[in-house]
Design an enzyme around this catalytic site. Structure first.
Site, mmCIF file in Angstrom:
data_model
loop_
_atom_site.group_PDB
_atom_site.id
_atom_site.type_symbol
_atom_site.label_atom_id
_atom_site.label_comp_id
_atom_site.label_asym_id
_atom_site.label_seq_id
_atom_site.Cartn_x
_atom_site.Cartn_y
_atom_site.Cartn_z
ATOM 1 N N ASN A 1 8.405 11.903 37.593
ATOM 2 C CA ASN A 1 9.308 10.937 36.970
ATOM 3 C C ASN A 1 9.399 11.234 35.480
ATOM 4 O O ASN A 1 8.766 12.165 34.988
ATOM 5 C CB ASN A 1 8.817 9.508 37.231
ATOM 6 C CG ASN A 1 7.467 9.251 36.603
ATOM 7 O OD1 ASN A 1 7.317 9.283 35.393
ATOM 8 N ND2 ASN A 1 6.460 9.032 37.448
ATOM 9 N N ASP B 1 5.128 5.824 42.875
ATOM 10 C CA ASP B 1 4.791 4.836 43.903
ATOM 11 C C ASP B 1 4.493 5.501 45.247
ATOM 12 O O ASP B 1 3.805 4.937 46.089
ATOM 13 C CB ASP B 1 5.940 3.837 44.061
ATOM 14 C CG ASP B 1 6.029 2.916 42.845
ATOM 15 O OD1 ASP B 1 4.965 2.657 42.237
ATOM 16 O OD2 ASP B 1 7.136 2.482 42.494
ATOM 17 N N LYS C 1 4.179 27.833 49.581
ATOM 18 C CA LYS C 1 5.490 27.458 49.058
ATOM 19 C C LYS C 1 6.478 27.219 50.210
ATOM 20 O O LYS C 1 6.546 28.030 51.137
ATOM 21 C CB LYS C 1 5.994 28.595 48.164
ATOM 22 C CG LYS C 1 7.239 28.256 47.411
ATOM 23 C CD LYS C 1 7.686 29.418 46.546
ATOM 24 C CE LYS C 1 9.034 29.090 45.941
ATOM 25 N NZ LYS C 1 9.808 30.275 45.641
ATOM 26 N N ASP D 1 -1.704 1.095 44.117
ATOM 27 C CA ASP D 1 -1.215 0.438 42.902
ATOM 28 C C ASP D 1 -2.441 0.170 42.028
ATOM 29 O O ASP D 1 -3.214 -0.762 42.273
ATOM 30 C CB ASP D 1 -0.483 -0.871 43.241
ATOM 31 C CG ASP D 1 0.186 -1.459 42.010
ATOM 32 O OD1 ASP D 1 -0.422 -1.415 40.926
ATOM 33 O OD2 ASP D 1 1.319 -1.960 42.138
ATOM 34 N N ILE D 2 -2.631 1.025 41.049
ATOM 35 C CA ILE D 2 -3.869 0.986 40.244
ATOM 36 C C ILE D 2 -3.975 -0.333 39.490
ATOM 37 O O ILE D 2 -5.019 -0.981 39.478
ATOM 38 C CB ILE D 2 -3.914 2.175 39.256
ATOM 39 C CG1 ILE D 2 -3.649 3.487 39.988
ATOM 40 C CG2 ILE D 2 -5.261 2.231 38.535
ATOM 41 C CD1 ILE D 2 -3.353 4.668 39.068
ATOM 42 N N LYS E 1 6.022 -9.327 38.557
ATOM 43 C CA LYS E 1 4.974 -8.293 38.446
ATOM 44 C C LYS E 1 3.727 -8.840 37.741
ATOM 45 O O LYS E 1 2.604 -8.535 38.121
ATOM 46 C CB LYS E 1 5.491 -7.095 37.625
ATOM 47 C CG LYS E 1 5.963 -5.967 38.498
ATOM 48 C CD LYS E 1 6.514 -4.812 37.713
ATOM 49 C CE LYS E 1 7.594 -4.155 38.542
ATOM 50 N NZ LYS E 1 8.335 -3.128 37.823
ATOM 51 N N LYS F 1 0.401 -8.661 39.956
ATOM 52 C CA LYS F 1 -0.656 -7.716 39.569
ATOM 53 C C LYS F 1 -1.789 -8.404 38.797
ATOM 54 O O LYS F 1 -2.730 -7.752 38.383
ATOM 55 C CB LYS F 1 -0.046 -6.564 38.756
ATOM 56 C CG LYS F 1 1.065 -5.829 39.528
ATOM 57 C CD LYS F 1 1.316 -4.444 39.013
ATOM 58 C CE LYS F 1 2.508 -3.821 39.727
ATOM 59 N NZ LYS F 1 2.527 -2.368 39.641
HETATM 60 N N1 CTP Z 1 1.309 0.842 38.219
HETATM 61 C C1 CTP Z 1 0.098 1.282 38.724
HETATM 62 N N2 CTP Z 1 0.060 1.918 39.926
HETATM 63 C C2 CTP Z 1 1.180 2.107 40.645
HETATM 64 C C3 CTP Z 1 2.424 1.659 40.143
HETATM 65 C C4 CTP Z 1 2.447 1.035 38.914
HETATM 66 O O1 CTP Z 1 -0.926 1.107 38.062
HETATM 67 N N3 CTP Z 1 1.120 2.727 41.810
HETATM 68 C C5 CTP Z 1 1.330 0.138 36.910
HETATM 69 C C6 CTP Z 1 2.036 0.885 35.810
HETATM 70 O O2 CTP Z 1 1.147 1.715 35.082
HETATM 71 C C7 CTP Z 1 2.581 -0.241 34.953
HETATM 72 C C8 CTP Z 1 2.822 -1.372 35.944
HETATM 73 O O3 CTP Z 1 2.031 -1.074 37.094
HETATM 74 O O4 CTP Z 1 1.650 -0.710 34.008
HETATM 75 C C9 CTP Z 1 4.235 -1.593 36.338
HETATM 76 O O5 CTP Z 1 4.770 -0.397 36.835
HETATM 77 P P1 CTP Z 1 6.151 -0.384 37.620
HETATM 78 O O6 CTP Z 1 6.437 1.014 38.064
HETATM 79 O O7 CTP Z 1 7.175 -1.084 36.797
HETATM 80 O O8 CTP Z 1 5.772 -1.334 38.839
HETATM 81 P P2 CTP Z 1 5.852 -1.129 40.369
HETATM 82 O O9 CTP Z 1 4.814 -2.010 40.961
HETATM 83 O O10 CTP Z 1 5.788 0.310 40.735
HETATM 84 O O11 CTP Z 1 7.260 -1.762 40.722
HETATM 85 P P3 CTP Z 1 8.684 -1.076 41.022
HETATM 86 O O12 CTP Z 1 8.974 -1.505 42.403
HETATM 87 O O13 CTP Z 1 9.600 -1.686 39.986
HETATM 88 O O14 CTP Z 1 8.500 0.418 40.873
#
Ligand code: CTP
Length: 402
Positions: free
Chosen positions: A209, A277, A287, A308-309, A339, A343
């Protein structure tokens, strides 16, 4: 705060050099050990004896003079220094600092010091506004050099404008504010994540990304400069600020392991990382080759969700203050509020990446800061460094009010 500190004062050749005498005197009265380093041009404006008398220490000018202490002198001084302040800083010394030139005692010392460096520019307005000088200041700012002033007003050359060196009292105040700030963060551990994770498809390709790591690295730098112990877990190919513990990762799973390893004794966790994600179910060992290359050729990649950390930290957290970042393109506030709750974070910094000047890759951002208690602040366009400074300030206020 300044008492007992070793402060190196660099004095360059400009009419404002006479004000450096008042600066050295003020620092000495505060109880600092002041070591003055002059350029040869500076000695045309003020006699070295003035600084020697005010500081009570020998003044360094010549690179190859008989050393006054046994160690290679510029290195010895650099190691001893708690703070370095160059006042007045001429256009010439700023250019040397920006390019890393070391052709006299002061510029050589400035390359060797590891302590915080302050510069108080002083020059004619046209020289200050020149693209080259502005560029050099930007380079130095990016490297963590703190720039004090300059002020506007009548200049020695008879014109009026920006370029007057800040008054000695203002410079001393800036040093004191800095040290106070450092004291407030000392003993606290901050964990920052940065960059966009990459999830391998095969040995040469990945799903990634646009996360650049600029915001996270700026935060790591600000927290480090503020006196905190900083661990930066980064997926960005970007230089880490000096003095931080940097853990380099590629994938979301590696990031999770690195974060968990440093989470237990962290006081603050700021997750700016753009974590992928999903990841391919399995990365191909070899490859992936094109099958036929025809228009109807399709490659299907099956993806599985990554952990989701942040949500995991939200479930585990005890004393930790959690700050999440969210990049959105639509229904920004509604998504952000959802969120924040889901979270279980204390603060969420959200930006609408469709706005000019906000989001990935650029040096600026426009954000809204939401807190668990329902408070909300809209911050205008500012550099990522300024945003980092402001964020560190509001996080500290929250920590101190708990
Ligand atoms: N984050 C994380 N681990 C993931 C995804 C996100 O720790 N697998 C953390 C990011 O570092 C950030 C926060 O969650 O601080 C929000 O990230 P974002 O990508 O906006 O949230 P998502 O839960 O992935 O929601 P979306 O569906 O909008 O992608």
């Amino acid at each position: 705060m300044l008492a007992g500190k070793h402060v190196v004062c660099g004095v360059c050749g400009g009419i404002a050099a006479y004000k450096a005498a008042a600066l050295v005197s003020a620092l000495a009265r505060k109880g600092c050990h002041v070591h003055v380093v002059m350029t040869r041009a500076a000695t045309e404006f003020v006699a070295p004896l003035t600084f020697r008398s005010l500081s009570g220490n020998p003044v360094c000018i010549e690179m190859f003079a008989e050393p006054k202490i046994w160690k290679v002198e510029h290195v010895g001084l650099a190691e001893q220094a708690d703070l370095t302040v160059v006042a007045p800083a001429t256009a010439n010394v700023l250019a040397k600092m920006a390019t890393g030139l070391a052709d006299d005692f002061l510029s050589t010392l400035l390359l060797a010091v590891r302590c915080p460096v302050f510069v108080a520019p002083a020059m004619n307005e046209a020289m200050f506004c020149h693209e080259a000088t502005q560029h050099n200041l930007e380079v130095l700012r990016g490297r963590g050099v703190r720039i004090i002033g300059p002020a506007a007003g009548m200049q020695a050359c008879g014109t009026s404008g920006v370029g007057r060196m800040s008054e000695p009292g203002e410079i001393v105040a800036a040093l004191e504010v800095f040290l106070t700030q450092q004291g407030r963060w000392r003993g606290r551990k901050v964990l920052v994540t940065a960059g966009g994770t990459r999830e391998p498809l095969d040995p040469v390709r990945y799903i990634g990304n646009a996360g650049s790591g600029k915001m996270g690295h700026a935060l790591a730098e600000v927290f480090q400069e503020s006196g905190a112990e900083v661990v930066l877990v980064t997926a960005a190919e970007r230089e880490a600020p000096g003095g931080v513990k940097c853990v380099r990762v590629t994938t979301a799973e590696q990031m999770r392991s690195a974060v968990l390893a440093d989470f237990a004794d962290a006081d603050v966790v700021v997750k700016t990382a753009a974590v992928a994600d999903y990841r391919p179910v399995q990365a191909a060992e070899q490859k992936i080759k094109k099958t036929g290359g025809q228009e109807d050729d399709r490659l299907r990649v099956e993806l599985v969700p990554n952990p989701d950390i942040l949500a995991e930290l939200g479930r585990m957290k005890e004393k930790q203050f959690l700050v999440g970042f969210a990049a959105e393109t639509h229904d920004v506030l509604a998504h952000a509020e959802e969120k924040l709750r889901r979270k279980n974070v204390d603060m969420l910094v959200v930006n609408d990446v469709t706005q000019e000047g906000a989001g990935f890759g650029v040096d600026t951002n426009i954000v809204t800061v939401l807190c668990r208690d329902g408070s909300r602040e809209d911050w205008p366009l500012m550099s990522k460094k300024e945003l980092a400074e402001r964020l560190a300030e509001v996080v500290l206020e929250r920590l101190q009010s708990d």
